[in-house]
Design a protein around this motif. Structure first.
Motif, PDB file in Angstrom:
ATOM      1  N   GLU A   1     -37.248 -26.379   1.543  1.00 18.86           N
ATOM      2  CA  GLU A   1     -38.488 -26.398   1.499  1.00 18.86           C
ATOM      3  C   GLU A   1     -39.265 -26.658   2.949  1.00 18.86           C
ATOM      4  OE1 GLU A   1     -42.581 -27.195   0.709  1.00 18.86           O
ATOM      5  OE2 GLU A   1     -40.588 -26.237  -0.129  1.00 18.86           O
ATOM      6  N   PRO A   2     -39.432 -25.512   3.995  1.00 18.47           N
ATOM      7  CA  PRO A   2     -40.257 -25.579   5.205  1.00 18.47           C
ATOM      8  C   PRO A   2     -41.331 -27.107   4.965  1.00 18.47           C
ATOM      9  CG  PRO A   2     -40.502 -23.455   4.415  1.00 18.47           C
ATOM     10  CD  PRO A   2     -40.472 -24.186   3.266  1.00 18.47           C
ATOM     11  N   GLY A   3     -41.701 -27.692   6.996  1.00 21.61           N
ATOM     12  CA  GLY A   3     -42.771 -28.690   6.676  1.00 21.61           C
ATOM     13  C   GLY A   3     -42.845 -28.927   8.162  1.00 21.61           C
TER      14      GLY A   3
ATOM     15  N   GLU B   1     -37.419 -35.900   8.130  1.00 20.21           N
ATOM     16  CA  GLU B   1     -37.516 -34.559   8.133  1.00 20.21           C
ATOM     17  C   GLU B   1     -37.156 -34.538   9.317  1.00 20.21           C
ATOM     18  OE1 GLU B   1     -38.588 -32.982   5.075  1.00 20.21           O
ATOM     19  OE2 GLU B   1     -37.696 -35.038   4.372  1.00 20.21           O
ATOM     20  N   MET B   2     -37.283 -35.189  10.140  1.00 21.48           N
ATOM     21  CA  MET B   2     -37.344 -34.222  11.989  1.00 21.48           C
ATOM     22  C   MET B   2     -36.055 -33.410  11.604  1.00 21.48           C
ATOM     23  SD  MET B   2     -40.285 -36.290  14.382  1.00 21.48           S
ATOM     24  CE  MET B   2     -41.633 -36.492  14.446  1.00 21.48           C
TER      25      MET B   2
ATOM     26  N   ARG C   1     -43.182 -33.910   3.519  1.00 24.67           N
ATOM     27  CA  ARG C   1     -43.731 -33.818   2.607  1.00 24.67           C
ATOM     28  C   ARG C   1     -42.770 -35.120   1.450  1.00 24.67           C
ATOM     29  NH1 ARG C   1     -45.867 -30.376  -0.699  1.00 24.67           N
ATOM     30  NH2 ARG C   1     -45.944 -29.418   1.196  1.00 24.67           N
ATOM     31  N   PRO C   2     -42.173 -35.997   1.720  1.00 24.54           N
ATOM     32  CA  PRO C   2     -42.296 -37.596   0.877  1.00 24.54           C
ATOM     33  C   PRO C   2     -42.856 -38.752   0.881  1.00 24.54           C
ATOM     34  CG  PRO C   2     -39.819 -36.864   2.397  1.00 24.54           C
ATOM     35  CD  PRO C   2     -41.025 -36.236   2.943  1.00 24.54           C
ATOM     36  N   LEU C   3     -44.083 -38.461   2.119  1.00 22.49           N
ATOM     37  CA  LEU C   3     -44.537 -39.586   2.493  1.00 22.49           C
ATOM     38  C   LEU C   3     -45.434 -38.798   1.391  1.00 22.49           C
ATOM     39  CD1 LEU C   3     -45.876 -42.048   3.004  1.00 22.49           C
ATOM     40  CD2 LEU C   3     -46.739 -41.058   5.497  1.00 22.49           C
ATOM     41  N   LEU C   4     -46.481 -38.305   1.350  1.00 17.27           N
ATOM     42  CA  LEU C   4     -47.024 -36.837   0.838  1.00 17.27           C
ATOM     43  C   LEU C   4     -46.589 -37.636  -1.346  1.00 17.27           C
ATOM     44  CD1 LEU C   4     -47.300 -33.534   2.878  1.00 17.27           C
ATOM     45  CD2 LEU C   4     -49.447 -35.624   2.268  1.00 17.27           C
ATOM     46  N   ALA C   5     -45.258 -36.979  -0.807  1.00 16.92           N
ATOM     47  CA  ALA C   5     -44.644 -37.242  -2.570  1.00 16.92           C
ATOM     48  C   ALA C   5     -45.099 -38.556  -3.619  1.00 16.92           C
ATOM     49  CB  ALA C   5     -43.666 -36.396  -2.781  1.00 16.92           C
ATOM     50  N   ALA C   6     -44.844 -39.415  -1.932  1.00 11.70           N
ATOM     51  CA  ALA C   6     -45.224 -40.927  -2.749  1.00 11.70           C
ATOM     52  C   ALA C   6     -46.744 -41.123  -2.756  1.00 11.70           C
ATOM     53  CB  ALA C   6     -45.039 -41.962  -1.230  1.00 11.70           C
ATOM     54  N   LEU C   7     -47.584 -40.537  -2.416  1.00 15.38           N
ATOM     55  CA  LEU C   7     -49.076 -41.063  -2.188  1.00 15.38           C
ATOM     56  C   LEU C   7     -49.538 -40.518  -3.441  1.00 15.38           C
ATOM     57  CD1 LEU C   7     -50.459 -40.272   1.069  1.00 15.38           C
ATOM     58  CD2 LEU C   7     -50.188 -42.736   0.067  1.00 15.38           C
TER      59      LEU C   7
ATOM     60  N   GLY D   1     -36.327 -47.886   5.611  1.00 12.49           N
ATOM     61  CA  GLY D   1     -37.170 -48.450   5.580  1.00 12.49           C
ATOM     62  C   GLY D   1     -38.421 -47.597   5.271  1.00 12.49           C
ATOM     63  N   PRO D   2     -39.388 -48.975   5.275  1.00 13.71           N
ATOM     64  CA  PRO D   2     -41.004 -48.065   4.804  1.00 13.71           C
ATOM     65  C   PRO D   2     -41.641 -46.256   5.838  1.00 13.71           C
ATOM     66  CG  PRO D   2     -41.290 -49.771   5.695  1.00 13.71           C
ATOM     67  CD  PRO D   2     -39.726 -50.134   5.737  1.00 13.71           C
ATOM     68  N   LEU D   3     -41.132 -46.936   7.139  1.00 15.16           N
ATOM     69  CA  LEU D   3     -40.675 -45.973   8.619  1.00 15.16           C
ATOM     70  C   LEU D   3     -39.651 -44.937   8.846  1.00 15.16           C
ATOM     71  CD1 LEU D   3     -42.614 -48.981  11.554  1.00 15.16           C
ATOM     72  CD2 LEU D   3     -43.489 -47.674   9.619  1.00 15.16           C
ATOM     73  N   ALA D   4     -39.620 -44.710   7.814  1.00 16.97           N
ATOM     74  CA  ALA D   4     -38.718 -43.486   7.736  1.00 16.97           C
ATOM     75  C   ALA D   4     -38.749 -41.549   7.261  1.00 16.97           C
ATOM     76  CB  ALA D   4     -37.081 -44.154   6.944  1.00 16.97           C
ATOM     77  N   PHE D   5     -39.926 -42.404   7.216  1.00 17.50           N
ATOM     78  CA  PHE D   5     -40.256 -40.613   5.999  1.00 17.50           C
ATOM     79  C   PHE D   5     -40.305 -39.584   7.418  1.00 17.50           C
ATOM     80  CE2 PHE D   5     -42.140 -43.487   3.280  1.00 17.50           C
ATOM     81  CZ  PHE D   5     -41.649 -43.151   2.107  1.00 17.50           C
TER      82      PHE D   5
END
Length: 381
Positions: free
Chosen positions: A308-310, A56-57, A264-270, A48-52
């Motif tokens: 990929e560290p994050g 990653e964690m 990182r996935p959220l940054l990529a989406a933006l 869902g939309p809050l999973a990013f």
């Protein structure tokens, strides 16, 4: 439902040789003699939309658990994580928590998130007296002292205070702060209001944005008309990304965000909309290899096949390292009560350049917050 219990467990050659010895029941003697694994439970918004951030964690958590299991576990007991998806729905989180406690018989709940998931889990774990370590949210609604809850990160109020201080010191006080009408948005806007007041900022303005296409369009127009000198979006949800992307096309003023945006996935989406944003972080830079903690994290990540560290995966690794140390201090016959006592004994605990501190009346862990700037490739301090 997602059930992840496959963190690698090492093979012992001598045990394989002994496996040929079969008892009258047909079960290898060494299998029957195995100490029970340390089972850890998680309910989180893994889809869902809050999973990013939670997905990653979990990469950092898996790397830390694998690191321990490859060395023989804790007192010979392997770490096993049972992770269930609740999609951010509190009712589902409560149902998952009940299953984790009653069916899976986990020792503790761990890394549950976000805020609504934790709220749902608490309704079940508190009556059952099961501890929750490292809730993966900085919500201030969870900060009143709870003897069963141990935080491993700063609160959103502490992050927002850091941002409010930066706005005040740079003169960007006419800040437009957007939020959605949900528990996260309400709590975050209240925290920022208190922070802004402490720095005598009276020129900022809150914008409640409706979570509909029309509401998004209206919210953008209202903020543009305000002509802010700075921008912050606390609009977290399914329409959070299109809202922010649409807003950044119209307004190029300095932008700020709390740690949720560090994944990182959220940054990529933006995409390009993320470039130039200042984000509050609750763990050190995942690229600071001079820090022993970060060096260990990067090594564990590589061994787990992650390249990929994050910030989010480092936060997961930090959370896991805290839990692992508490399990070590709990002893071979770990119980929930012993685990709580072990957490209280960390006064302080240094993970390698990053320190947390707990006690019988203090479960805050850390107040570490630093602001970072995203240049399109990585965060800079």
């Amino acid at each position: 439902m997602i059930k992840a219990t496959n963190f690698p467990v090492p093979t012992d050659r001598r045990r394989i040789l002994k496996a040929s010895v079969v008892t009258a029941l047909g079960i290898p003697a060494w299998v029957r003699a195995q100490p029970q694994s340390l089972r850890i439970g998680q309910t989180a918004a893994l889809t869902g939309p809050l999973a990013f951030p939670f997905v990653e964690m979990n990469k950092g958590i898996a790397a830390a658990f694998q690191e321990v299991n490859e060395k023989g576990g804790i007192d010979g007991r392997m770490l096993e994580m049972v992770s269930l998806d609740d999609g951010g729905a509190p009712a589902k989180a409560a149902e998952n928590t009940r299953q984790l406690i009653e069916k899976d018989q986990v020792l503790t709940l761990f890394a549950c998130g976000g805020t609504t998931s934790v709220m749902g889990a608490l309704h079940v774990l508190v009556p059952a007296k099961v501890p929750l370590i490292a809730p993966a949210t900085g919500s201030d609604a969870l900060r009143p002292f709870n003897p069963l809850v141990f935080h491993t990160r700063a609160s959103y109020a502490q992050e927002l205070s850091k941002i409010a201080r930066q706005l005040s010191s740079t003169g960007f006080t006419k800040c437009a702060v957007a939020y959605f009408d949900n528990p996260f948005g309400k709590a975050a806007i209240a925290a920022f209001e208190a922070a802004a007041k402490s720095y005598k900022n009276t020129t900022w303005k809150a914008f409640l944005v409706a979570e509909t296409p029309d509401g998004i369009a209206k919210g953008i127009e209202e903020i543009v008309a305000f002509q802010p000198t700075a921008l912050m979006s606390l609009a977290i949800g399914g329409l959070g990304i299109p809202f922010y992307k649409g807003l950044r096309k119209r307004i190029q003023t300095p932008a700020f965000s709390i740690s949720f945006l560090g994944s990182r996935p959220l940054l990529a989406a933006l995409g390009d909309a993320a470039v130039g944003i200042t984000v509050a972080q609750v763990v050190p830079s995942p690229h600071s290899v001079a820090m022993p903690l970060v060096h260990a994290y990067q090594n564990a990540l590589k061994k787990a096949g992650q390249t990929e560290p994050g910030y989010s995966s480092l936060e997961g690794y930090v959370n896991a390292r805290i839990l692992i140390e508490a399990l070590r201090r709990s002893g071979r016959s770990a119980t929930r009560e012993k685990l709580i006592e072990a957490m209280h004994s960390m006064r302080p605990y240094d993970l390698g350049g990053f320190e947390v501190r707990y006690g019988p009346t203090d479960h805050s862990g850390t107040d570490f917050v630093e602001l970072t700037y995203f240049n399109g490739e990585r965060f800079r301090r």
